[in-house]
Design a protein around this motif. Structure first.
Motif, PDB file in Angstrom:
ATOM      1  N   ASP A 248      80.611  49.408  57.294  1.00 10.70           N
ATOM      2  CA  ASP A 248      80.675  48.004  56.937  1.00 10.70           C
ATOM      3  C   ASP A 248      80.396  47.818  55.443  1.00 10.70           C
ATOM      4  OD1 ASP A 248      79.162  45.205  56.583  1.00 10.70           O
ATOM      5  OD2 ASP A 248      80.537  45.063  58.286  1.00 10.70           O
ATOM      6  N   VAL A 249      81.324  47.179  54.729  1.00 12.05           N
ATOM      7  CA  VAL A 249      81.202  47.021  53.288  1.00 12.05           C
ATOM      8  C   VAL A 249      80.002  46.159  52.918  1.00 12.05           C
ATOM      9  CG1 VAL A 249      82.267  46.020  51.229  1.00 12.05           C
ATOM     10  CG2 VAL A 249      83.623  47.412  52.792  1.00 12.05           C
ATOM     11  N   LYS A 250      79.775  45.059  53.641  1.00 10.36           N
ATOM     12  CA  LYS A 250      78.659  44.177  53.306  1.00 10.36           C
ATOM     13  C   LYS A 250      77.318  44.899  53.455  1.00 10.36           C
ATOM     14  CE  LYS A 250      80.844  39.712  54.207  1.00 10.36           C
ATOM     15  NZ  LYS A 250      80.791  38.447  54.985  1.00 10.36           N
ATOM     16  N   ASP A 251      77.206  45.730  54.479  1.00  6.19           N
ATOM     17  CA  ASP A 251      75.977  46.507  54.642  1.00  6.19           C
ATOM     18  C   ASP A 251      75.803  47.506  53.498  1.00  6.19           C
ATOM     19  OD1 ASP A 251      75.353  45.184  56.952  1.00  6.19           O
ATOM     20  OD2 ASP A 251      76.088  46.747  58.301  1.00  6.19           O
ATOM     21  N   GLU A 253      76.985  47.218  50.476  1.00  7.76           N
ATOM     22  CA  GLU A 253      76.705  46.484  49.233  1.00  7.76           C
ATOM     23  C   GLU A 253      75.219  46.190  49.084  1.00  7.76           C
ATOM     24  OE1 GLU A 253      80.792  43.911  48.401  1.00  7.76           O
ATOM     25  OE2 GLU A 253      79.260  43.103  49.748  1.00  7.76           O
ATOM     26  N   ARG A 254      74.507  46.050  50.190  1.00  6.78           N
ATOM     27  CA  ARG A 254      73.077  45.730  50.149  1.00  6.78           C
ATOM     28  C   ARG A 254      72.231  46.951  49.788  1.00  6.78           C
ATOM     29  NH1 ARG A 254      74.469  43.200  55.278  1.00  6.78           N
ATOM     30  NH2 ARG A 254      74.825  40.961  54.962  1.00  6.78           N
ATOM     31  N   ILE A 290      83.663  49.887  46.952  1.00  5.84           N
ATOM     32  CA  ILE A 290      82.644  48.905  47.329  1.00  5.84           C
ATOM     33  C   ILE A 290      82.223  48.077  46.126  1.00  5.84           C
ATOM     34  CG2 ILE A 290      80.317  48.630  48.298  1.00  5.84           C
ATOM     35  CD1 ILE A 290      80.920  51.578  49.476  1.00  5.84           C
ATOM     36  N   ARG A 309      89.758  50.912  52.102  1.00 11.47           N
ATOM     37  CA  ARG A 309      89.036  49.680  52.427  1.00 11.47           C
ATOM     38  C   ARG A 309      89.998  48.735  53.110  1.00 11.47           C
ATOM     39  NH1 ARG A 309      84.912  46.079  48.716  1.00 11.47           N
ATOM     40  NH2 ARG A 309      85.253  44.070  49.755  1.00 11.47           N
ATOM     41  N   GLY A 312      87.151  44.516  55.289  1.00 13.71           N
ATOM     42  CA  GLY A 312      85.709  44.555  55.090  1.00 13.71           C
ATOM     43  C   GLY A 312      85.036  45.816  55.573  1.00 13.71           C
ATOM     44  N   ARG A 313      85.809  46.885  55.759  1.00 12.14           N
ATOM     45  CA  ARG A 313      85.207  48.145  56.210  1.00 12.14           C
ATOM     46  C   ARG A 313      85.778  49.308  55.407  1.00 12.14           C
ATOM     47  NH1 ARG A 313      82.333  46.560  60.591  1.00 12.14           N
ATOM     48  NH2 ARG A 313      81.537  48.657  60.952  1.00 12.14           N
TER      49      ARG A 313
END
Length: 319
Positions: A248-251, A253-254, A290, A309, A312-313
């Motif tokens: 997961d890209v959002k995960d 990024e964190r 990312i 990509r 979003g993954r």
């Protein structure tokens, strides 16, 4: 040899003693016949107690007379008192430089002896100076934390008990024990980066920045290894809980970049990239999917692994 007159040898004996115990399993060690490994040899023999200690001598076949050098080393080990000495000739395939190719061939044979004898440990004679040289070479290559952390005292079955002991001490120990040693001409050959580092770079640093540089570099390696171990541990913990082929890209990024790149490295290797095949450039291209996303195409990696990509993954595909 009078024990009270061997202060250097005593230091080496104290370093090897914790790795020897009364056990049904033997202990193996690599011996080239040079200063460091011969100092290790005599210390192991004196501290062996009821432990069976077996020297392993490898003939790399890279120099004229290498078979004779191997034979002389075996004779000297027997003069110390070893009754069983194993040897083998390596088949060195030149792929990524002489030193790396020889090392790979040597460890292949070491692992074969490990399979045969099932030892408790396999000891190696790397010293404080070797550690400092590794750090400088890593800096010159622009390496990351793991490379700059140098060698660990224990890497699974392999043990490096002399990493806190200088080459000056191993030389003195050989003198105290009146040992004959072999001087590898490759250790004086300035074609090799390690030799340039040993003979030119470290002495220049010591002369211009003051004594203690070798110790400081080795100390830096210890600190960096602690950092690398922590980052690797956090990354593996995250990776084990993730969808390893569909991240997961959002995960991602964190995550701090130092952990994110390690997670990507783990995922790429799991997808089938050959061990050790990923460069900093490979990881940078993968990480850009990312942190610098602008619609770029898939990233092709060793082992026919591809990253892309999508929705979003980060998806990993093995061709």
């Amino acid at each position: 040899m009078k024990i009270e007159n061997t202060p250097a040898l005593w230091q080496i004996r104290k370093a090897v003693k914790p790795w020897l115990s009364d056990s049904a399993q033997p202990v193996l060690f690599g011996c080239s016949g040079g200063t460091d490994s011969m100092a290790l040899a005599v210390a192991l023999f004196m501290e062996r107690s009821n432990t069976k200690v077996i020297p392993i001598v490898i003939d790399h076949g890279l120099q004229d007379g290498s078979a004779q050098i191997t034979s002389q080393t075996i004779d000297r080990l027997k003069q110390i008192g070893f009754t069983q000495v194993e040897s083998a000739r390596a088949q060195v395939t030149m792929t990524d430089g002489l030193e790396a190719s020889a090392r790979r061939a040597r460890y292949q044979l070491f692992n074969q002896f490990i399979d045969t004898y099932q030892p408790k440990y396999f000891l190696l004679a790397h010293t404080l100076n070797d550690q400092a040289e590794n750090v400088l070479l890593g800096l010159a290559r622009g390496s990351g934390t793991r490379s700059l952390s140098g060698m660990a005292e224990q890497s699974n079955i392999y043990i490096r008990p002399l990493l806190k002991i200088s080459r000056e001490i191993t030389t003195a120990a050989c003198d105290e024990a009146q040992l004959q040693i072999w001087s590898d001409p490759h250790n004086e050959d300035l074609r090799f980066s390690r030799v340039k580092t040993r003979l030119n770079v470290l002495p220049t640093l010591e002369a211009n920045l003051g004594p203690g540089i070798t110790n400081a570099l080795a100390r830096s390696a210890d600190l960096l290894r602690d950092d690398a171990d922590a980052l690797d541990g956090f990354s593996l913990e995250y990776f084990n809980q993730a969808d390893q082929s569909n991240l997961d890209v959002k995960d991602l990024e964190r995550l701090p970049k130092a952990i994110r790149t390690r997670v990507l490295r783990l995922a790429i290797y799991r997808a089938g990239a050959p061990a050790g095949s990923l460069s900093a450039e490979h990881i940078a291209s993968a990480e850009a999917l990312i942190s610098d996303w602008h619609g770029q195409k898939e990233v092709s990696l060793p082992g026919n692994v591809k990253l892309l990509r999508n929705s979003g993954r980060i998806t990993l595909l093995a061709q």
